[in-house]
Motif scaffolding. Structure first.
Motif, PDB file in Angstrom:
ATOM      1  N   SER A   1       0.878  -1.122   0.021  1.00 20.74           N
ATOM      2  CA  SER A   1      -0.150  -0.045  -0.066  1.00 20.74           C
ATOM      3  C   SER A   1       0.993   1.412  -0.041  1.00 20.74           C
ATOM      4  O   SER A   1       1.934   1.487   0.852  1.00 20.74           O
ATOM      5  CB  SER A   1      -0.974   0.028   1.181  1.00 20.74           C
ATOM      6  OG  SER A   1      -1.786  -1.163   1.268  1.00 20.74           O
TER       7      SER A   1
ATOM      8  N   SER B   1      -0.682  -1.634   4.924  1.00 24.29           N
ATOM      9  CA  SER B   1      -1.717  -2.020   5.369  1.00 24.29           C
ATOM     10  C   SER B   1      -2.025  -3.421   4.768  1.00 24.29           C
ATOM     11  O   SER B   1      -2.669  -4.435   5.064  1.00 24.29           O
ATOM     12  CB  SER B   1      -3.217  -1.092   4.992  1.00 24.29           C
ATOM     13  OG  SER B   1      -3.255  -1.012   3.754  1.00 24.29           O
ATOM     14  N   HIS B   2      -1.826  -3.392   3.250  1.00 22.24           N
ATOM     15  CA  HIS B   2      -2.070  -4.554   2.549  1.00 22.24           C
ATOM     16  C   HIS B   2      -0.754  -4.768   1.664  1.00 22.24           C
ATOM     17  O   HIS B   2      -0.247  -3.794   1.079  1.00 22.24           O
ATOM     18  CB  HIS B   2      -3.115  -4.877   1.756  1.00 22.24           C
ATOM     19  CG  HIS B   2      -4.597  -4.829   2.711  1.00 22.24           C
ATOM     20  ND1 HIS B   2      -5.330  -3.676   3.251  1.00 22.24           N
ATOM     21  CD2 HIS B   2      -5.176  -5.827   3.058  1.00 22.24           C
ATOM     22  CE1 HIS B   2      -6.201  -4.108   3.949  1.00 22.24           C
ATOM     23  NE2 HIS B   2      -6.388  -5.365   3.846  1.00 22.24           N
TER      24      HIS B   2
ATOM     25  N   SER C   1      -0.231  -7.045  -2.176  1.00 19.67           N
ATOM     26  CA  SER C   1      -0.585  -7.964  -3.246  1.00 19.67           C
ATOM     27  C   SER C   1       0.446  -8.416  -3.764  1.00 19.67           C
ATOM     28  O   SER C   1       1.101  -7.983  -4.215  1.00 19.67           O
ATOM     29  CB  SER C   1      -1.567  -7.188  -3.934  1.00 19.67           C
ATOM     30  OG  SER C   1      -2.643  -6.352  -3.300  1.00 19.67           O
TER      31      SER C   1
ATOM     32  N   LYS D   1      -2.531  -9.218   4.493  1.00 20.64           N
ATOM     33  CA  LYS D   1      -2.811  -7.741   5.664  1.00 20.64           C
ATOM     34  C   LYS D   1      -1.752  -7.661   6.607  1.00 20.64           C
ATOM     35  O   LYS D   1      -1.473  -8.798   7.137  1.00 20.64           O
ATOM     36  CB  LYS D   1      -4.282  -8.211   6.272  1.00 20.64           C
ATOM     37  CG  LYS D   1      -4.435  -6.945   7.408  1.00 20.64           C
ATOM     38  CD  LYS D   1      -5.819  -7.497   7.902  1.00 20.64           C
ATOM     39  CE  LYS D   1      -6.185  -6.641   9.051  1.00 20.64           C
ATOM     40  NZ  LYS D   1      -7.287  -6.835   9.964  1.00 20.64           N
TER      41      LYS D   1
ATOM     42  N   ARG E   1      -0.669  -5.955   9.649  1.00 20.29           N
ATOM     43  CA  ARG E   1      -1.134  -5.206  10.857  1.00 20.29           C
ATOM     44  C   ARG E   1      -0.104  -4.903  11.833  1.00 20.29           C
ATOM     45  O   ARG E   1       0.931  -5.286  12.445  1.00 20.29           O
ATOM     46  CB  ARG E   1      -1.846  -6.249  11.979  1.00 20.29           C
ATOM     47  CG  ARG E   1      -2.259  -5.544  13.054  1.00 20.29           C
ATOM     48  CD  ARG E   1      -3.732  -6.529  13.700  1.00 20.29           C
ATOM     49  NE  ARG E   1      -2.865  -7.890  13.934  1.00 20.29           N
ATOM     50  CZ  ARG E   1      -2.372  -8.079  14.908  1.00 20.29           C
ATOM     51  NH1 ARG E   1      -2.338  -7.481  15.835  1.00 20.29           N
ATOM     52  NH2 ARG E   1      -2.133  -9.708  15.159  1.00 20.29           N
TER      53      ARG E   1
ATOM     54  N   MET F   1      -9.632  -2.228   9.315  1.00 19.38           N
ATOM     55  CA  MET F   1      -9.129  -3.007   8.072  1.00 19.38           C
ATOM     56  C   MET F   1     -10.055  -4.106   7.795  1.00 19.38           C
ATOM     57  O   MET F   1     -10.555  -4.487   8.603  1.00 19.38           O
ATOM     58  CB  MET F   1      -7.720  -3.326   8.287  1.00 19.38           C
ATOM     59  CG  MET F   1      -6.756  -1.980   7.946  1.00 19.38           C
ATOM     60  SD  MET F   1      -5.071  -3.059   8.461  1.00 19.38           S
ATOM     61  CE  MET F   1      -4.041  -1.382   8.317  1.00 19.38           C
ATOM     62  N   SER F   2     -10.375  -4.395   6.554  1.00 23.83           N
ATOM     63  CA  SER F   2     -11.042  -5.536   6.227  1.00 23.83           C
ATOM     64  C   SER F   2     -10.139  -6.718   6.460  1.00 23.83           C
ATOM     65  O   SER F   2      -8.946  -6.583   6.479  1.00 23.83           O
ATOM     66  CB  SER F   2     -11.620  -5.439   4.778  1.00 23.83           C
ATOM     67  OG  SER F   2     -10.350  -5.412   3.818  1.00 23.83           O
ATOM     68  N   ASP F   3     -10.895  -7.876   6.651  1.00 27.09           N
ATOM     69  CA  ASP F   3      -9.973  -9.178   6.668  1.00 27.09           C
ATOM     70  C   ASP F   3      -9.451  -9.650   5.495  1.00 27.09           C
ATOM     71  O   ASP F   3      -9.647  -9.133   4.243  1.00 27.09           O
ATOM     72  CB  ASP F   3     -10.963 -10.396   6.965  1.00 27.09           C
ATOM     73  CG  ASP F   3     -11.717 -10.246   8.291  1.00 27.09           C
ATOM     74  OD1 ASP F   3     -10.916  -9.696   9.127  1.00 27.09           O
ATOM     75  OD2 ASP F   3     -12.712 -10.848   8.309  1.00 27.09           O
ATOM     76  N   PRO F   4      -8.161 -10.245   5.449  1.00 27.04           N
ATOM     77  CA  PRO F   4      -7.414 -10.395   4.411  1.00 27.04           C
ATOM     78  C   PRO F   4      -7.969 -11.194   3.481  1.00 27.04           C
ATOM     79  O   PRO F   4      -8.755 -12.243   3.795  1.00 27.04           O
ATOM     80  CB  PRO F   4      -5.906 -11.276   4.818  1.00 27.04           C
ATOM     81  CG  PRO F   4      -6.479 -11.726   6.186  1.00 27.04           C
ATOM     82  CD  PRO F   4      -7.516 -10.686   6.849  1.00 27.04           C
TER      83      PRO F   4
ATOM     84  N   GLU G   1      -2.400 -12.543   8.638  1.00 28.60           N
ATOM     85  CA  GLU G   1      -1.931 -11.201   8.822  1.00 28.60           C
ATOM     86  C   GLU G   1      -0.499 -11.179   9.038  1.00 28.60           C
ATOM     87  O   GLU G   1       0.035 -12.552   9.641  1.00 28.60           O
ATOM     88  CB  GLU G   1      -2.651 -10.812  10.112  1.00 28.60           C
ATOM     89  CG  GLU G   1      -3.897 -10.397  10.060  1.00 28.60           C
ATOM     90  CD  GLU G   1      -4.674  -9.754  11.416  1.00 28.60           C
ATOM     91  OE1 GLU G   1      -3.963  -9.917  12.317  1.00 28.60           O
ATOM     92  OE2 GLU G   1      -5.592  -9.195  11.033  1.00 28.60           O
TER      93      GLU G   1
ATOM     94  N   SER H   1      -5.352 -16.182  11.411  1.00 24.67           N
ATOM     95  CA  SER H   1      -3.918 -15.461  11.284  1.00 24.67           C
ATOM     96  C   SER H   1      -2.671 -15.997  11.574  1.00 24.67           C
ATOM     97  O   SER H   1      -2.807 -17.361  12.181  1.00 24.67           O
ATOM     98  CB  SER H   1      -4.061 -14.287  12.163  1.00 24.67           C
ATOM     99  OG  SER H   1      -5.162 -13.453  12.217  1.00 24.67           O
TER     100      SER H   1
END
Length: 234
Positions: A7, A38-39, A41, A84, A86, A95-98, A104, A155
């Motif tokens: 991110s 935060s994420h 990809s 995700k 954390r 935050m939304s779930d991964p 995480e 997680s």
């Protein structure tokens, strides 16, 4: 072959690990200034020919001196994954779930005994290893069993060296005695349910039947260990 985006950062491509015959790759995610990731990809690049019976297992670590920890995989059927991150002291509670049910990455600093106070991270190292898919799935199932996160059952946690890590059945039984008992009971019940169908008139079961059960049990466990939740112990 692979690329990743954290991110607020630019896309970064993977680099082939020397002497790995193209089977191992790394991506070093760095920032020119502190970032509150935060994420992350990760994906297989377009037009890359990826072997259908193989998977790229995805590992993370926080510095070159640490060991990689397994978090997930990508394959021809699942060419991307979202992780995700954390970070403590970051306003990220919403935050939304991964995605894809992956874990995480909980950044903790064991050298001080406290979480990272700044809530920032300058570097994350991603390792990707191309290996047979059944082998990759088996590794992931083992890691999920060994996970030590107490807040989220789905997680996985990357920690600094020296923190609790389960590496043997004895450690699992010591840290989680009740869960270990429940696991053992379900395995025994599963075996009992299977073997009772092969009882002879004297109440005996051929040893070959037990061998067949164990082979089938291990195969199913590698594919999806969640089936144990369906085994009743009554």
């Amino acid at each position: 072959m692979f690329a990743a985006i954290a991110s607020g950062n630019a896309l970064q491509l993977s680099t082939e690990v020397p002497n790995s015959n193209g089977l191992q790759h790394t991506i070093v995610l760095t920032s020119t200034k502190p970032k509150s990731y935060s994420h992350i990809s990760l994906f297989i690049l377009p037009n890359v020919t990826f072997p259908p019976d193989f998977a790229g297992t995805v590992y993370f670590k926080l510095s070159p001196t640490e060991e990689f920890r397994l978090f997930g995989y990508v394959s021809i059927e699942k060419p991307s994954a979202i992780f995700k991150v954390r970070l403590p002291n970051v306003n990220g509670s919403g935050m939304s779930d991964p995605g894809d049910g992956l874990g995480e990455i909980d950044m903790e600093d064991d050298t001080s005994g406290e979480t990272l106070s700044s809530g920032t991270l300058a570097e994350i190292i991603i390792g990707i290893s191309i290996e047979p898919k059944n082998q990759a799935v088996a590794k992931l199932q083992e890691v999920k069993l060994q996970q030590t996160s107490g807040n989220n059952a789905s997680s996985l946690v990357v920690t600094r060296p020296g923190q609790n890590t389960i590496t043997s059945p004895g450690q699992l039984a010591k840290i989680y005695p009740l869960v270990t008992q429940q696991l053992a009971a379900k395995i025994v019940k599963h075996a009992h349910n299977y073997l009772t169908g092969f009882l002879d008139t004297q109440g005996n079961v051929p040893l070959k039947c037990f061998d067949n059960w164990w082979t089938k049990f291990r195969t199913r466990l590698e594919v999806d260990g969640q089936f144990l939740n369906e085994v009743t112990e009554d």
